[in-house]
Scaffold this active site. Structure first.
Site, short mmCIF file in Angstrom:
data_model
loop_
_atom_site.label_atom_id
_atom_site.label_comp_id
_atom_site.label_asym_id
_atom_site.label_seq_id
_atom_site.Cartn_x
_atom_site.Cartn_y
_atom_site.Cartn_z
N TYR A 269 16.70 77.76 114.63
CA TYR A 269 16.31 76.09 114.89
C TYR A 269 15.24 76.40 115.68
O TYR A 269 15.03 75.44 116.88
CB TYR A 269 17.43 75.89 115.92
CG TYR A 269 19.19 76.05 115.07
CD1 TYR A 269 18.89 75.11 113.95
CD2 TYR A 269 19.45 77.24 115.65
CE1 TYR A 269 20.27 75.76 113.35
CE2 TYR A 269 20.79 78.04 114.73
CZ TYR A 269 21.13 76.87 113.81
OH TYR A 269 22.18 77.30 113.22
N TYR A 396 30.55 71.46 113.07
CA TYR A 396 29.51 71.94 112.43
C TYR A 396 29.87 73.30 112.42
O TYR A 396 31.11 73.62 112.74
CB TYR A 396 28.88 72.49 114.16
CG TYR A 396 27.64 73.75 113.54
CD1 TYR A 396 26.60 73.84 112.81
CD2 TYR A 396 28.08 75.33 113.21
CE1 TYR A 396 25.49 75.00 112.20
CE2 TYR A 396 27.19 75.85 113.03
CZ TYR A 396 25.92 75.55 112.43
OH TYR A 396 25.28 77.01 112.44
N ASP A 497 38.38 75.02 110.65
CA ASP A 497 37.78 76.20 110.69
C ASP A 497 37.38 77.02 111.76
O ASP A 497 36.82 75.84 113.15
CB ASP A 497 35.52 75.76 110.46
CG ASP A 497 34.92 76.41 110.96
OD1 ASP A 497 35.19 77.77 111.61
OD2 ASP A 497 33.70 75.88 110.63
N LYS A 526 32.87 85.79 113.79
CA LYS A 526 32.46 85.43 115.11
C LYS A 526 32.99 86.56 115.99
O LYS A 526 32.89 88.37 116.52
CB LYS A 526 32.11 84.09 116.17
CG LYS A 526 31.69 83.84 115.48
CD LYS A 526 31.02 82.40 116.69
CE LYS A 526 29.68 81.29 115.61
NZ LYS A 526 28.97 81.59 116.53
N1 PLP Z 1 31.65 77.72 111.92
C1 PLP Z 1 31.64 77.31 112.93
C2 PLP Z 1 33.03 76.16 113.66
C3 PLP Z 1 30.94 77.32 114.06
O1 PLP Z 1 30.81 77.63 114.93
C4 PLP Z 1 29.76 78.51 112.87
C5 PLP Z 1 28.20 79.49 114.07
O2 PLP Z 1 28.33 78.21 114.83
C6 PLP Z 1 29.96 78.82 111.81
C7 PLP Z 1 30.88 78.16 111.02
C8 PLP Z 1 28.94 79.49 111.06
O3 PLP Z 1 28.56 81.30 111.57
P1 PLP Z 1 27.31 82.23 111.03
O4 PLP Z 1 26.24 81.62 112.15
O5 PLP Z 1 28.38 83.19 111.62
O6 PLP Z 1 26.96 81.91 109.84
#
Ligand code: PLP
Length: 679
Positions: A269, A396, A497, A526
């Protein structure tokens, strides 16, 4: 810092003469090198005048002077009288050495190319918990190993090489010395020659240089004239190494790593031509990140939600080491293995009841792509042409095209990608705060969207309870229950998610538990591996799995690194560690520390909200904050916090102590009080 760290397999193997000889060889090769001894023991000006730094000075006799080194004499950091390990020598003088103090002092010894000579071998203690190896790891320089050829040396060398490699240190090579003339005895000669052959055959030792026995080597009693001949001879032996260092810009140039980074890399970013500043991380340990200039900062970010156990936890390191020796990766098509199966079993124990099958992938974004694909394939399998996804604004879900299409349209800058991202359906951000009295009006537009579009929807995707990168917003569990009920009513799949919220961060194992719901599909990533490796999972119910696979159909996805054995094994160790560390207690302690520490920020006129949930603490400002200035300030104050947009927030490792937590929150308040956040 640019340079080389010289260590030995033992004390008295000839490190100092090799450092001094290499210093001479480097200067002869045109490199403005300077030798520094960070810690020296056994220095007593009265009884031991020929100390290591004098040895370096002597090795430079009769060489042309380098103007840039004009005022830079060979240097010594900490000196102690007792000839003993640094921890003991320091203790005898009522002192305690630390890696941080040594790095701090090294910062005051500028050198275009630093030759740093360690004290003793790699595992020599500096204090009760840190060793020379920790110092080397904090500095992150390539390492030159010095060993004396003789019986038992193979073992000493290989153990040191292994220790260096396990700490991620690069070995520049091995210098082999002799402290006695070559033996007459054939058997002994055979041993010495075989030692060399053995080291040369080791893939972990990139080069071996031999310095033969010289009677006046390091011999203070020898005439100066003879000693100078010796320096020339040693420098001659090490000339190939010196040339290599000079010609390898990685080790010999003074261009900083961040300059090189700016030339060839792109960071998240930010602009490639006018990027935000970056700091060089040399090493990490526990809750500390050591920067290349020796400064240590307390981590407040857990590397974007991942490093819940801090860095380099011995149990996770051990899991990686065990697994890498056995099997790092093998294709998952047609093969399976224990780490992948066991981790899926363990993960399902963590997930809401009803989720029964796991699909492994390599990142959170891909786990979201997999979830969206599952939802679409499921709907097709039911004979429905439903392709639209509903998502609350402020979400997100990752940066791949499919995931981006369900992120908040403004934050995700959908306008930049018109025509590329699918136009899904968005409803307002869940407006009712987590800690407020529930307001039924907050689901009105959601209900209206279902009434109007319910029959077009394949799925709803959301981050349960905490919207992370889209705004760090915590919303009411009742909203989640309502979404779940609407999904059931309209036969729409619910995708939770939990890439960011999973594994305890919100105070529950998974955030869906706050509402007592089971989604049809759940994404996690994560913290799954405790921040050691990239791994993500998409879990679904049996109904979804069987639906997709009805009538002989298959699920159309298969990443190359699916089910990576190394990542699965370390993830299993991380889940065990969470349990053994009593994560609910750790997160509860974070929550109360964050509440206490961040509360005073609420009184600042530029702050519009302070909120805390589990191990997440957020200070929301009225206007976008000055990220570069704030980071500079934070690093100066010894903490690592990375704000974004209008938010200064913390999600520290679960193992953070209350003192460190206090420091993190104090520094945020201090930054606000000094107005550092203002653009
Ligand atoms: N989903 C959520 C809620 C996230 O916070 C993130 C990353 O910050 C992602 C998906 C994407 O994960 P990655 O960065 O491992 O591709």
């Amino acid at each position: 810092m640019t340079g080389l760290f010289v260590t030995g397999t033992d004390t008295d193997v000839g490190k100092t003469v090799i450092t001094a000889g290499l210093l001479r060889a480097l200067r002869l090769a045109g490199c403005s090198a300077r030798a520094i001894k960070p810690v020296q023991t056994g220095v007593d000006a009265d009884t031991h005048p020929y100390n290591d730094t004098q040895c370096y000075t002597e090795a430079l006799t009769a060489l042309p002077k380098f103007p840039e080194l004009h005022s830079l004499a060979p240097a010594c950091g900490f000196r102690f009288r007792l000839a003993a390990s640094p921890h003991l020598a320091a203790r005898q003088e009522g002192q305690r050495l630390t890696v941080s103090d040594i790095c701090g002092r090294l910062r005051d010894f500028p050198a275009p190319f630093a030759l740093l000579e360690g004290a003793g071998g790699a595992l020599v203690p500096l204090n009760e918990s840190e060793t020379m190896l920790d110092l080397m790891a904090a500095l992150g320089l390539p390492v030159l190993l010095v060993a004396r050829n003789g019986l038992g040396a193979i073992n000493h060398v290989l153990l040191t090489v292994q220790a260096l490699s396990q700490r991620g240190l690069r070995l520049a090579g091995l210098v082999v010395t002799r402290t006695a003339p070559l033996p007459e005895n054939d058997d002994e000669r055979l041993v010495l020659a075989d030692n060399l052959a053995c080291w040369r055959a080791q893939p972990g030792i990139p080069a071996v240089w031999e310095v033969p026995f010289m009677p006046d080597l390091g011999n203070a009693a020898a005439a100066l004239e003879n000693r100078l001949k010796v320096w020339d001879a040693v420098a001659h032996c090490l000339a190939p190494l010196a040339k290599q260092l000079v010609h390898n810009p990685q080790d010999a140039t003074t261009e900083t790593l961040t300059d090189r980074d700016r030339r060839v890399l792109w960071h998240p970013y930010t602009s490639a031509v006018n990027p935000l500043p970056v700091y060089e991380a040399a090493s990490t340990s526990g809750t500390r990140i050591t920067l290349a200039d020796g400064r240590q900062v307390v981590d407040g970010m857990a590397s974007w939600w991942c490093a819940v156990h801090g860095y380099g936890h011995p149990r996770l390191v051990q899991a990686v080491q065990e697994q890498v020796g056995r099997m790092s990766h093998v294709m998952f098509g047609g093969l399976t293995h224990k780490p992948a199966v066991r981790l899926a079993e363990r993960l399902l124990e963590w997930l809401p009841e009803g989720l029964s099958r796991v699909f492994w992938s390599d990142s959170g974004s891909v786990s979201v792509e997999v979830a969206l694909k599952m939802a679409l394939q499921f709907q097709r399998s039911q004979g429905r042409d439903r392709t639209r996804i509903l998502a609350p604004r402020g979400g997100y879900h990752g940066d791949t095209i499919g995931a981006m299409a369900v992120c908040d349209p403004e934050n995700g800058m959908h306008s930049l990608f018109t025509g590329l991202v699918n136009e899904h359906l968005f409803v307002p951000r869940p407006s009712c705060r987590f800690d407020a009295q529930y307001d039924p009006a907050s689901t009105q537009e959601l209900e209206a969207a279902f009434t109007e579009h319910g029959s077009e929807l394949a799925a709803v995707i959301l981050e349960p309870i905490v919207q992370g990168a889209g705004g760090m917003w915590f919303y009411h569990p009742e909203y989640l229950r309502c979404v779940s009920a609407l999904c059931q009513q309209y036969d729409v799949l619910l995708i939770a998610d939990e890439v960011a919220t999973g594994f305890g961060r919100t105070g529950k194992g998974f955030a869906c538990e706050w509402a007592g719901i089971t989604p049809d599909i759940l994404c996690c990533g994560k913290a799954l591996t405790g921040g050691m490796l990239s791994l993500a999972g998409t879990a679904c119910t049996e109904r979804v799995a069987r639906g997709i696979c009805a009538n002989g159909h298959v699920f159309m996805h298969g990443p190359t690194f699916m089910g990576n054995a190394l990542a699965c094994r370390v993830a299993e160790a991380s889940l065990e560690l969470l349990r053994d560390n009593n994560w609910p207690e750790q997160v509860a302690a974070l929550e109360s520390g964050l509440r206490l520490g961040l509360a005073p920020c609420a009184a600042h006129p530029d702050v519009v909200d302070v909120r805390v949930l589990g191990g997440i603490g957020v200070v929301e400002c009225r206007n976008p904050v000055n990220i570069a200035e704030l980071q500079r300030f934070f690093v100066k104050q010894g903490v690592w916090i990375r704000p974004f947009n209008r938010l200064i927030y913390l999600m520290p490792p679960y193992v953070t102590t209350s003192a460190d937590l206090r420091r993190l929150t104090e520094v945020i308040l201090m930054a606000l009080e000094h107005g550092v956040h203002r653009v």
